[in-house]
Design a protein around this motif. Structure first.
Motif, PDB file in Angstrom:
ATOM      1  N   ARG A   1      41.172  77.244  38.696  1.00  0.00           N
ATOM      2  CA  ARG A   1      42.507  77.447  39.266  1.00  0.00           C
ATOM      3  C   ARG A   1      42.424  77.717  40.766  1.00  0.00           C
ATOM      4  O   ARG A   1      43.328  77.360  41.517  1.00  0.00           O
ATOM      5  N   ILE A   2      41.336  78.349  41.216  1.00  0.00           N
ATOM      6  CA  ILE A   2      41.209  78.692  42.627  1.00  0.00           C
ATOM      7  C   ILE A   2      40.691  77.513  43.449  1.00  0.00           C
ATOM      8  O   ILE A   2      41.233  77.181  44.503  1.00  0.00           O
ATOM      9  N   ALA A   3      39.606  76.871  42.963  1.00  0.00           N
ATOM     10  CA  ALA A   3      38.936  75.847  43.779  1.00  0.00           C
ATOM     11  C   ALA A   3      38.733  74.529  43.069  1.00  0.00           C
ATOM     12  O   ALA A   3      37.956  73.695  43.541  1.00  0.00           O
ATOM     13  N   GLY A   4      39.358  74.313  41.932  1.00  0.00           N
ATOM     14  CA  GLY A   4      39.237  73.037  41.238  1.00  0.00           C
ATOM     15  C   GLY A   4      37.824  72.806  40.718  1.00  0.00           C
ATOM     16  O   GLY A   4      37.128  73.736  40.285  1.00  0.00           O
ATOM     17  N   GLN A   5      37.382  71.546  40.787  1.00  0.00           N
ATOM     18  CA  GLN A   5      36.043  71.208  40.306  1.00  0.00           C
ATOM     19  C   GLN A   5      34.958  71.890  41.124  1.00  0.00           C
ATOM     20  O   GLN A   5      33.884  72.190  40.603  1.00  0.00           O
ATOM     21  N   ARG A   6      35.229  72.137  42.399  1.00  0.00           N
ATOM     22  CA  ARG A   6      34.261  72.859  43.226  1.00  0.00           C
ATOM     23  C   ARG A   6      34.037  74.267  42.694  1.00  0.00           C
ATOM     24  O   ARG A   6      32.917  74.785  42.724  1.00  0.00           O
ATOM     25  N   GLY A   7      35.088  74.908  42.189  1.00  0.00           N
ATOM     26  CA  GLY A   7      34.939  76.240  41.598  1.00  0.00           C
ATOM     27  C   GLY A   7      34.051  76.221  40.375  1.00  0.00           C
ATOM     28  O   GLY A   7      33.231  77.131  40.183  1.00  0.00           O
ATOM     29  N   LEU A   8      34.200  75.194  39.528  1.00  0.00           N
ATOM     30  CA  LEU A   8      33.306  75.073  38.374  1.00  0.00           C
ATOM     31  C   LEU A   8      31.858  74.901  38.818  1.00  0.00           C
ATOM     32  O   LEU A   8      30.936  75.433  38.204  1.00  0.00           O
ATOM     33  N   GLY A   9      31.658  74.149  39.904  1.00  0.00           N
ATOM     34  CA  GLY A   9      30.299  73.994  40.431  1.00  0.00           C
ATOM     35  C   GLY A   9      29.731  75.317  40.917  1.00  0.00           C
ATOM     36  O   GLY A   9      28.539  75.595  40.726  1.00  0.00           O
ATOM     37  N   PHE A  10      30.575  76.143  41.529  1.00  0.00           N
ATOM     38  CA  PHE A  10      30.109  77.450  41.978  1.00  0.00           C
ATOM     39  C   PHE A  10      29.719  78.345  40.798  1.00  0.00           C
ATOM     40  O   PHE A  10      28.746  79.096  40.875  1.00  0.00           O
ATOM     41  N   VAL A  11      30.494  78.293  39.728  1.00  0.00           N
ATOM     42  CA  VAL A  11      30.155  79.081  38.540  1.00  0.00           C
ATOM     43  C   VAL A  11      28.807  78.648  37.963  1.00  0.00           C
ATOM     44  O   VAL A  11      27.955  79.475  37.617  1.00  0.00           O
TER      45      VAL A  11
ATOM     46  N   GLY B   1      22.455  88.562  46.859  1.00  0.00           N
ATOM     47  CA  GLY B   1      22.093  87.882  48.100  1.00  0.00           C
ATOM     48  C   GLY B   1      21.978  86.370  47.950  1.00  0.00           C
ATOM     49  O   GLY B   1      22.668  85.619  48.665  1.00  0.00           O
ATOM     50  N   PRO B   2      21.124  85.874  47.046  1.00  0.00           N
ATOM     51  CA  PRO B   2      21.021  84.412  46.914  1.00  0.00           C
ATOM     52  C   PRO B   2      22.300  83.755  46.408  1.00  0.00           C
ATOM     53  O   PRO B   2      22.589  82.616  46.764  1.00  0.00           O
ATOM     54  N   ILE B   3      23.083  84.463  45.581  1.00  0.00           N
ATOM     55  CA  ILE B   3      24.340  83.880  45.092  1.00  0.00           C
ATOM     56  C   ILE B   3      25.318  83.678  46.250  1.00  0.00           C
ATOM     57  O   ILE B   3      25.868  82.590  46.455  1.00  0.00           O
ATOM     58  N   VAL B   4      25.533  84.726  47.046  1.00  0.00           N
ATOM     59  CA  VAL B   4      26.480  84.642  48.156  1.00  0.00           C
ATOM     60  C   VAL B   4      26.015  83.612  49.181  1.00  0.00           C
ATOM     61  O   VAL B   4      26.807  82.792  49.669  1.00  0.00           O
ATOM     62  N   LEU B   5      24.724  83.640  49.501  1.00  0.00           N
ATOM     63  CA  LEU B   5      24.220  82.707  50.510  1.00  0.00           C
ATOM     64  C   LEU B   5      24.261  81.262  50.006  1.00  0.00           C
ATOM     65  O   LEU B   5      24.547  80.338  50.779  1.00  0.00           O
ATOM     66  N   SER B   6      24.015  81.054  48.722  1.00  0.00           N
ATOM     67  CA  SER B   6      24.081  79.700  48.170  1.00  0.00           C
ATOM     68  C   SER B   6      25.509  79.166  48.182  1.00  0.00           C
ATOM     69  O   SER B   6      25.746  78.001  48.529  1.00  0.00           O
ATOM     70  N   VAL B   7      26.468  80.017  47.806  1.00  0.00           N
ATOM     71  CA  VAL B   7      27.877  79.588  47.832  1.00  0.00           C
ATOM     72  C   VAL B   7      28.306  79.274  49.260  1.00  0.00           C
ATOM     73  O   VAL B   7      28.976  78.258  49.528  1.00  0.00           O
ATOM     74  N   PHE B   8      27.926  80.132  50.201  1.00  0.00           N
ATOM     75  CA  PHE B   8      28.282  79.883  51.597  1.00  0.00           C
ATOM     76  C   PHE B   8      27.634  78.590  52.107  1.00  0.00           C
ATOM     77  O   PHE B   8      28.268  77.811  52.827  1.00  0.00           O
ATOM     78  N   TYR B   9      26.374  78.370  51.729  1.00  0.00           N
ATOM     79  CA  TYR B   9      25.683  77.144  52.141  1.00  0.00           C
ATOM     80  C   TYR B   9      26.399  75.910  51.584  1.00  0.00           C
ATOM     81  O   TYR B   9      26.598  74.914  52.307  1.00  0.00           O
ATOM     82  N   ASP B  10      26.815  75.984  50.337  1.00  0.00           N
ATOM     83  CA  ASP B  10      27.523  74.853  49.734  1.00  0.00           C
ATOM     84  C   ASP B  10      28.880  74.625  50.401  1.00  0.00           C
ATOM     85  O   ASP B  10      29.281  73.482  50.670  1.00  0.00           O
ATOM     86  N   LEU B  11      29.617  75.701  50.673  1.00  0.00           N
ATOM     87  CA  LEU B  11      30.902  75.572  51.363  1.00  0.00           C
ATOM     88  C   LEU B  11      30.717  74.985  52.762  1.00  0.00           C
ATOM     89  O   LEU B  11      31.530  74.164  53.221  1.00  0.00           O
ATOM     90  N   LEU B  12      29.655  75.395  53.443  1.00  0.00           N
ATOM     91  CA  LEU B  12      29.387  74.865  54.775  1.00  0.00           C
ATOM     92  C   LEU B  12      29.105  73.369  54.726  1.00  0.00           C
ATOM     93  O   LEU B  12      29.596  72.597  55.570  1.00  0.00           O
ATOM     94  N   LEU B  13      28.343  72.933  53.723  1.00  0.00           N
ATOM     95  CA  LEU B  13      28.071  71.505  53.577  1.00  0.00           C
ATOM     96  C   LEU B  13      29.354  70.720  53.298  1.00  0.00           C
ATOM     97  O   LEU B  13      29.565  69.634  53.853  1.00  0.00           O
ATOM     98  N   VAL B  14      30.220  71.265  52.423  1.00  0.00           N
ATOM     99  CA  VAL B  14      31.494  70.591  52.119  1.00  0.00           C
ATOM    100  C   VAL B  14      32.342  70.456  53.372  1.00  0.00           C
ATOM    101  O   VAL B  14      32.938  69.410  53.644  1.00  0.00           O
ATOM    102  N   TRP B  15      32.399  71.521  54.164  1.00  0.00           N
ATOM    103  CA  TRP B  15      33.185  71.493  55.392  1.00  0.00           C
ATOM    104  C   TRP B  15      32.641  70.463  56.379  1.00  0.00           C
ATOM    105  O   TRP B  15      33.391  69.714  57.007  1.00  0.00           O
ATOM    106  N   LEU B  16      31.307  70.421  56.526  1.00  0.00           N
ATOM    107  CA  LEU B  16      30.700  69.458  57.443  1.00  0.00           C
ATOM    108  C   LEU B  16      30.929  68.021  56.970  1.00  0.00           C
ATOM    109  O   LEU B  16      31.227  67.129  57.778  1.00  0.00           O
ATOM    110  N   ARG B  17      30.798  67.799  55.662  1.00  0.00           N
ATOM    111  CA  ARG B  17      31.017  66.450  55.145  1.00  0.00           C
ATOM    112  C   ARG B  17      32.467  66.023  55.311  1.00  0.00           C
ATOM    113  O   ARG B  17      32.764  64.873  55.654  1.00  0.00           O
TER     114      ARG B  17
END
Length: 373
Positions: free
Chosen positions: A209-219, A345-361
């Motif tokens: 509901r918050i982020a669509g398919q991207r949210g499922l990927g984060f989970v 730590g790795p969870i937050v940094l991994s999510v941020f890294y993925d969001l950064l890649l999505v934004w750049l793409r």
């Protein structure tokens, strides 16, 4: 005159049409305020149990595959499988702690008995101690006093010792409170295994509901990160501590439980076992014969190197996030938030890294779609 009346009528109509819109906005703001107030109250009520809830969730996610396999082995009896896993977890926590407490009590009793009998002899300091910069004279004087009259030195240092003991008691109380909350989290996690799939579906629905398919990927990424860190960090640390305890027991090293626990903690916080194992190896070459000392060294060196081989393989397995990002998250999370930061730590940094890649793409695709002049 007719034109003025027409204009006045139009203004009245505009005012009447504007009023419902303003009332609707005010009503929305009031609703949001009430929801925010209840959310704040709810958070204040749940906050004292937040650490326990986070730990219970991490344990449930990390151990759910083991629970599923054990349940299948027991013919689908989920309650029995959850009970067995909970008991095993409690044994892993309480067993080493009991060994440490009993070992420390025995060592303290032996030291106290030896002190009462006057069996503690402090050798005289060498004259070269005086040449130590800044602290040489003071260390030499206290060392000489300890070698001549240990009771006098203890009485002289009594205020400092009392202050240090107060600090130590506070630290032990903090550690005890943390261990107690962790034990409670283990018990709570035992009740979360059976409803685990329903809770997971709820979390996935919320993320979708918050982020669509991207949210499922984060989970999915969060689940994989928790399990990989549990295997690659906690699991490897337990293996190293267990093997270290076996080797120390074989060579009859005193306070085996305390040393193994120190190895476990150092491995979990990503320092490594070298600060404990290296002095042990040096001590072995001074106290043991050449043959036993060589065997002692050959057994401890591989234990110190296990994490360098197994951890990178286990932590990054099945994840698209680079290994460097995960390791930085593990180290930074541990330094910033303690043991729980090892997972956060790795969870937050991994999510941020993925969001950064999505934004750049997304930015790159937008530039490519712009019409060329």
């Amino acid at each position: 005159m007719d034109e003025d009346r027409t204009r006045n009528d139009e203004r009245v109509e505009e005012t009447k049409s504007t009023l419902p819109a303003i009332e609707t906005r005010i009503t929305d703001f009031v609703r949001l305020g009430i929801v925010g107030l209840f959310a704040y109250w709810s958070l204040t009520l749940v906050a004292p149990f937040a650490i326990i809830a986070v730990w219970a969730s991490i344990l449930t996610v990390a151990l759910f595959p083991a629970y599923a396999r054990l349940r299948a082995m027991l013919g689908g009896r989920g309650r029995l499988a959850a009970l067995l896993i909970t008991l095993i977890n409690l044994a892993i926590i309480i067993g080493p702690l009991a060994a440490i407490l009993f070992g420390s009590a025995e060592a303290a009793q032996a030291l106290f008995t030896k002190f009462e009998a006057g069996g503690i002899v402090v050798p005289s300091p060498a004259e070269s101690v005086r040449d130590w910069p800044l602290i040489g004279e003071r260390v030499y004087a206290n060392w000489m006093l300890a070698s001549n009259n240990l009771d006098a030195l203890i009485k002289q240092l009594e205020p400092s010792l009392l202050q240090m003991s107060g600090t130590a008691v506070g630290l032990l109380a903090s550690i005890g409170a943390g261990l107690l909350s962790f034990v409670v989290a283990v018990l709570v996690s035992g009740f979360l295994f059976r409803p685990g799939p329903r809770i997971a579906e709820t979390v996935k629905t919320f993320a979708e509901r918050i982020a669509g398919q991207r949210g499922l990927g984060f989970v999915k990424m969060t689940t994989s990160t928790i399990r990989n860190v549990a295997r690659g960090v906690i699991g490897v640390a337990l293996i190293q501590a267990f093997l270290c305890a076996i080797v120390l027991r074989l060579f009859d090293i005193p306070m085996t439980g305390l040393i193994a626990f120190a190895v476990l903690i150092l491995c979990i916080v990503q320092v490594g076992p070298a600060p404990v194992l290296l002095p042990l190896i040096i001590w072995g070459w001074f106290k043991l014969e050449v043959g036993p000392a060589l065997i002692f060294t050959l057994l401890l060196v591989p234990i110190a190197l296990i994490d360098n081989i197994m951890k990178p393989i286990l932590v990054a397995r099945g994840l698209s996030t680079p290994m460097l990002v995960i390791l930085i998250g593990v180290l930074g999370g541990t330094l910033s938030y303690g043991l729980i930061g090892l997972f956060l730590g790795p969870i937050v940094l991994s999510v941020f890294y993925d969001l950064l890649l999505v934004w750049l793409r997304a930015g790159g695709e937008a530039q490519q779609q712009e019409p060329k002049a």
